[in-house]
Write a protein that holds these residues in place. Structure first.
Motif, PDB file in Angstrom:
ATOM      1  N   ALA A 226      78.430 -80.117 -56.922  1.00 45.89           N
ATOM      2  CA  ALA A 226      77.842 -78.874 -56.412  1.00 45.89           C
ATOM      3  C   ALA A 226      77.651 -78.944 -54.901  1.00 45.89           C
ATOM      4  N   THR A 227      77.359 -80.116 -54.390  1.00 47.37           N
ATOM      5  CA  THR A 227      77.221 -80.283 -52.940  1.00 47.37           C
ATOM      6  C   THR A 227      78.568 -80.084 -52.245  1.00 47.37           C
ATOM      7  N   ARG A 228      79.617 -80.696 -52.795  1.00 42.99           N
ATOM      8  CA  ARG A 228      80.941 -80.527 -52.212  1.00 42.99           C
ATOM      9  C   ARG A 228      81.382 -79.066 -52.286  1.00 42.99           C
ATOM     10  N   LEU A 229      81.107 -78.409 -53.403  1.00 43.73           N
ATOM     11  CA  LEU A 229      81.469 -76.993 -53.536  1.00 43.73           C
ATOM     12  C   LEU A 229      80.706 -76.141 -52.527  1.00 43.73           C
ATOM     13  N   THR A 230      79.457 -76.489 -52.279  1.00 45.22           N
ATOM     14  CA  THR A 230      78.687 -75.754 -51.273  1.00 45.22           C
ATOM     15  C   THR A 230      79.334 -75.893 -49.900  1.00 45.22           C
ATOM     16  N   ALA A 231      79.798 -77.094 -49.572  1.00 48.65           N
ATOM     17  CA  ALA A 231      80.476 -77.281 -48.288  1.00 48.65           C
ATOM     18  C   ALA A 231      81.709 -76.390 -48.198  1.00 48.65           C
ATOM     19  N   PHE A 232      82.507 -76.354 -49.257  1.00 53.01           N
ATOM     20  CA  PHE A 232      83.659 -75.453 -49.279  1.00 53.01           C
ATOM     21  C   PHE A 232      83.224 -74.001 -49.069  1.00 53.01           C
ATOM     22  N   ASP A 267      80.316 -83.602 -44.634  1.00 54.40           N
ATOM     23  CA  ASP A 267      81.484 -82.799 -45.012  1.00 54.40           C
ATOM     24  C   ASP A 267      81.871 -81.806 -43.930  1.00 54.40           C
ATOM     25  N   LEU A 268      80.868 -81.210 -43.293  1.00 54.94           N
ATOM     26  CA  LEU A 268      81.134 -80.075 -42.411  1.00 54.94           C
ATOM     27  C   LEU A 268      81.388 -80.491 -40.962  1.00 54.94           C
ATOM     28  N   HIS A 269      80.975 -81.699 -40.552  1.00 58.34           N
ATOM     29  CA  HIS A 269      81.281 -82.232 -39.223  1.00 58.34           C
ATOM     30  C   HIS A 269      80.985 -81.199 -38.137  1.00 58.34           C
ATOM     31  N   SER A 270      79.844 -80.596 -38.212  1.00 55.31           N
ATOM     32  CA  SER A 270      79.534 -79.547 -37.227  1.00 55.31           C
ATOM     33  C   SER A 270      78.426 -80.063 -36.311  1.00 55.31           C
ATOM     34  N   GLU A 271      78.803 -80.471 -35.124  1.00 54.84           N
ATOM     35  CA  GLU A 271      77.834 -80.970 -34.157  1.00 54.84           C
ATOM     36  C   GLU A 271      77.559 -79.952 -33.058  1.00 54.84           C
ATOM     37  N   ARG A 272      78.341 -78.883 -33.016  1.00 54.15           N
ATOM     38  CA  ARG A 272      78.172 -77.891 -31.956  1.00 54.15           C
ATOM     39  C   ARG A 272      76.999 -76.974 -32.273  1.00 54.15           C
ATOM     40  N   SER A 285      71.459 -68.820 -51.027  1.00 53.89           N
ATOM     41  CA  SER A 285      72.300 -69.661 -51.863  1.00 53.89           C
ATOM     42  C   SER A 285      73.117 -70.647 -51.029  1.00 53.89           C
ATOM     43  N   LEU A 286      73.297 -70.376 -49.737  1.00 51.46           N
ATOM     44  CA  LEU A 286      73.910 -71.347 -48.833  1.00 51.46           C
ATOM     45  C   LEU A 286      72.842 -72.121 -48.063  1.00 51.46           C
ATOM     46  N   ARG A 287      71.926 -71.402 -47.442  1.00 52.13           N
ATOM     47  CA  ARG A 287      70.936 -72.038 -46.581  1.00 52.13           C
ATOM     48  C   ARG A 287      70.033 -73.004 -47.344  1.00 52.13           C
ATOM     49  N   CYS A 288      69.692 -72.644 -48.571  1.00 55.73           N
ATOM     50  CA  CYS A 288      68.749 -73.452 -49.356  1.00 55.73           C
ATOM     51  C   CYS A 288      69.438 -74.340 -50.385  1.00 55.73           C
ATOM     52  N   ALA A 289      70.750 -74.516 -50.255  1.00 53.62           N
ATOM     53  CA  ALA A 289      71.449 -75.356 -51.231  1.00 53.62           C
ATOM     54  C   ALA A 289      70.854 -76.764 -51.330  1.00 53.62           C
ATOM     55  N   GLN A 359      76.521 -68.170 -54.990  1.00 53.41           N
ATOM     56  CA  GLN A 359      77.496 -68.391 -53.921  1.00 53.41           C
ATOM     57  C   GLN A 359      78.797 -67.659 -54.202  1.00 53.41           C
ATOM     58  N   LEU A 360      79.242 -67.694 -55.454  1.00 50.67           N
ATOM     59  CA  LEU A 360      80.479 -67.000 -55.801  1.00 50.67           C
ATOM     60  C   LEU A 360      80.317 -65.486 -55.674  1.00 50.67           C
ATOM     61  N   ALA A 361      79.152 -64.985 -56.061  1.00 52.87           N
ATOM     62  CA  ALA A 361      78.918 -63.538 -55.949  1.00 52.87           C
ATOM     63  C   ALA A 361      79.046 -63.073 -54.503  1.00 52.87           C
ATOM     64  N   LEU A 362      78.586 -63.891 -53.555  1.00 57.30           N
ATOM     65  CA  LEU A 362      78.745 -63.546 -52.144  1.00 57.30           C
ATOM     66  C   LEU A 362      80.192 -63.657 -51.708  1.00 57.30           C
ATOM     67  N   LEU A 363      80.863 -64.684 -52.187  1.00 62.25           N
ATOM     68  CA  LEU A 363      82.209 -64.987 -51.720  1.00 62.25           C
ATOM     69  C   LEU A 363      83.231 -63.934 -52.145  1.00 62.25           C
ATOM     70  N   VAL A 364      83.040 -63.334 -53.304  1.00 62.98           N
ATOM     71  CA  VAL A 364      84.022 -62.340 -53.772  1.00 62.98           C
ATOM     72  C   VAL A 364      83.702 -60.924 -53.297  1.00 62.98           C
ATOM     73  N   ASP A 365      82.555 -60.739 -52.695  1.00 66.09           N
ATOM     74  CA  ASP A 365      82.109 -59.394 -52.311  1.00 66.09           C
ATOM     75  C   ASP A 365      82.446 -59.143 -50.846  1.00 66.09           C
ATOM     76  N   ALA A 366      83.309 -58.180 -50.603  1.00 67.22           N
ATOM     77  CA  ALA A 366      83.770 -57.896 -49.232  1.00 67.22           C
ATOM     78  C   ALA A 366      82.636 -57.474 -48.313  1.00 67.22           C
ATOM     79  N   ARG A 367      81.507 -57.069 -48.875  1.00 69.48           N
ATOM     80  CA  ARG A 367      80.354 -56.701 -48.041  1.00 69.48           C
ATOM     81  C   ARG A 367      79.647 -57.911 -47.473  1.00 69.48           C
ATOM     82  N   TYR A 368      79.846 -59.065 -48.094  1.00 76.94           N
ATOM     83  CA  TYR A 368      79.050 -60.242 -47.714  1.00 76.94           C
ATOM     84  C   TYR A 368      79.895 -61.474 -47.372  1.00 76.94           C
TER      85      TYR A 368
END
Length: 516
Positions: A226-232, A267-272, A285-289, A359-368
């Motif tokens: 679930a952690t890896r999927l959240t990164a994706f 996973d995300l390697h985001s230092e910026r 669902s992303l911020r509080c994963a 997370q999936l509900a957000l990902l498939v919805d063009a509004r979000y």
């Protein structure tokens, strides 16, 4: 001797771990009874002490008396030897599905782990018999339903006792066959149970504990997946990786939550720092994963302690104090700790299913989903009008999630008074374990669907500009998914792919996070 192909797991040499039981359940270890003289001598002393008490006309519950509320019924000496047979005979009333092979091996291993402690008054041949069943993969056909979790798992374990005596059916070589026939084939003589041995096999928590070991291991993997999927999903939805900042999580340092955030950072390697115009805050669902998955992570060490303590305990009744030469009557067959573990685990796992569903509900919805096509359809041009992408998959994920959430009602609070009010407070631990496995099964289905969505969502994000470079294990897993799952640019049935992904999840195909 142990096979060269797999290591031996020697019962009696050291406490068993969850991993030991899982290895035995998966035929990656071979069951052997300890050959240490002190272990064998202790077991023999318990059996000899019972024999001496019987010769001296001692009164022993379940040996010279009836069972449960029949403990006031004295058994004539000439009939004492028949009593174990009657115990497993009248408990042959289980129904429901049969435990699968891995579950059955885990149950037999859990019973052997308890009895080898030498406090149950059983003989070495009985323990050798249980180990032989595991070594030859002769699996009692055990109905899953019929236990209230105190006085142990009586009804399901009666099928183990009966098979040792050459009765009922077993699963062997992929077929269901009569136990007597198979025992003869492997050269194992049916046992004639000694006094108390029927009670010792059946009056314990082995079914719920064996199932709990399997549930714990699958839940542990689901937490990482679930952690890896959240990164994706953060990458696919152009999310903000800075929600997982190390300093931020040091301010609320729950270990499992912090570990999950660290895995996401890796996973995300985001230092910026966040770029101009980037959203400051993603939806929960992303911020509080880490806060959701972290609850599961933080529960796992505690639940391991409960499960492994039960696994390595003498949990039948009565117990034999070999050193003090006493019979101890108690209630160690009560499965309350496993009930708590399973009720807790199923709740924390179901919350992870709910997180992924959102997370999936957000990902498939063009509004979000911030610039991705509706339902993650990769169809373009005129054909886009007739293609529906992952629309139905999201509905199925929602259905699986809802069913998982429904299963979280705690079983342990539904105690029933049974057996003429002798068993008037019971644990329901075995029902809790079965519920937990069902929740895990449903959550694995959600995760399989999310692997499809991750593969689809990331490629679509690359089309519009992926604001990060996939690196390390994340890049490797994405490449693997792209190779295994075709892009969903034309509507097609997904069930075969989902079933294959489910098998991969249960086989733990992907190694996830070296920090564990």
């Amino acid at each position: 001797m142990a096979s060269d192909a797999v290591p031996a797991c020697r019962f009696g040499d050291a406490p068993l771990t969850i991993e030991n039981v899982v290895a035995l359940a998966g035929r990656r270890a071979e069951a052997m009874l300890s050959d240490a003289p002190d272990v064998r001598a202790r077991i023999q002393r318990g059996a000899d002490f019972l024999d001496r008490l019987l010769r001296e006309d001692g009164v022993i519950y379940g040996v010279t008396t009836g069972y449960g509320d029949s403990c006031t019924v004295n058994i004539p000496p000439a009939l004492v030897a028949e009593l174990p047979h009657h115990l497993y005979a009248y408990h042959g009333c289980g129904l429901g599905r049969y435990l699968d092979p891995a579950e059955t091996r885990a149950v037999v291993a859990a019973r052997l782990a308890s009895l080898v402690r030498g406090m149950s008054g059983v003989s070495l041949p009985l323990l050798e018999g249980l180990a032989t069943l595991l070594r030859h993969d002769v699996l009692p056909l055990i109905p899953a339903e019929g236990s209230v979790g105190a006085s142990g798992d009586l009804t399901p374990l009666s099928y183990v006792a009966a098979v040792l005596c050459g009765e009922r059916d077993v699963r062997y070589g992929g077929q269901v066959r009569p136990a007597a026939e198979v025992l003869a084939e492997i050269g194992m003589a049916p046992l004639r149970l000694r006094p108390k041995e029927g009670l010792a096999i059946m009056n314990g928590t082995a079914v719920m504990t064996g199932l709990a070991c399997l549930a714990w291991q699958r839940a542990d993997y689901l937490s990482r997946l679930a952690t890896r999927l959240t990164a994706f999903n953060v990458l696919a939805s152009a999310g903000n990786a800075h929600h997982f900042d190390e300093t931020l999580f040091a301010a609320k340092p729950h270990p499992g939550q912090s570990c999950t955030a660290a895995r996401l950072r890796g996973d995300l390697h985001s230092e910026r720092p966040p770029r101009n115009g980037q959203r400051l805050q993603d939806r929960y669902s992303l911020r509080c994963a880490p806060h959701v998955i972290g609850v599961l992570e933080d529960s796992l060490p505690f639940l391991r302690q409960l499960i492994e303590t039960e696994l390595n305990s003498a949990n039948d009744n009565p117990l034999i104090d070999v050193d003090g030469e006493r019979i101890l009557h108690g209630g160690h067959f009560y499965g309350g700790h496993i009930a708590l573990a399973m009720d807790t685990l199923k709740t924390t796992v179901a919350n992870v299913a709910d997180l992924l569903d959102r997370q999936l509900a957000l990902l498939v919805d063009a509004r979000y989903n911030h610039g991705l096509p509706a339902n993650l359809s990769a169809a373009t041009g005129p054909r886009a009008a007739i293609n529906h992408g992952l629309k139905a998959l999201q509905i199925s994920v929602s259905a699986w999630t809802a069913e998982a959430l429904k299963q979280t009602m705690p079983a342990s609070v539904f105690s029933r008074s049974t057996e003429c009010h002798n068993q008037d407070k019971v644990s329901m631990g075995t029902i809790a374990a079965r519920d937990c496995l069902r929740v895990i099964e449903l959550t694995e289905q959600v995760a399989a669907a999310m692997l499809v969505a991750a593969r689809q969502g990331l490629e679509l994000r690359e089309r519009v500009g992926l604001d990060a470079q996939l690196q390390g294990d994340l890049a490797g897993m994405y490449a693997d998914l792209r190779q295994r799952i075709a892009l969903f640019d034309e509507d097609r049935a997904l069930d075969h792919e989902l079933r294959t992904l489910l098998e991969d999840i249960r086989a733990q195909r992907w190694e996830l996070y070296a920090d564990a």
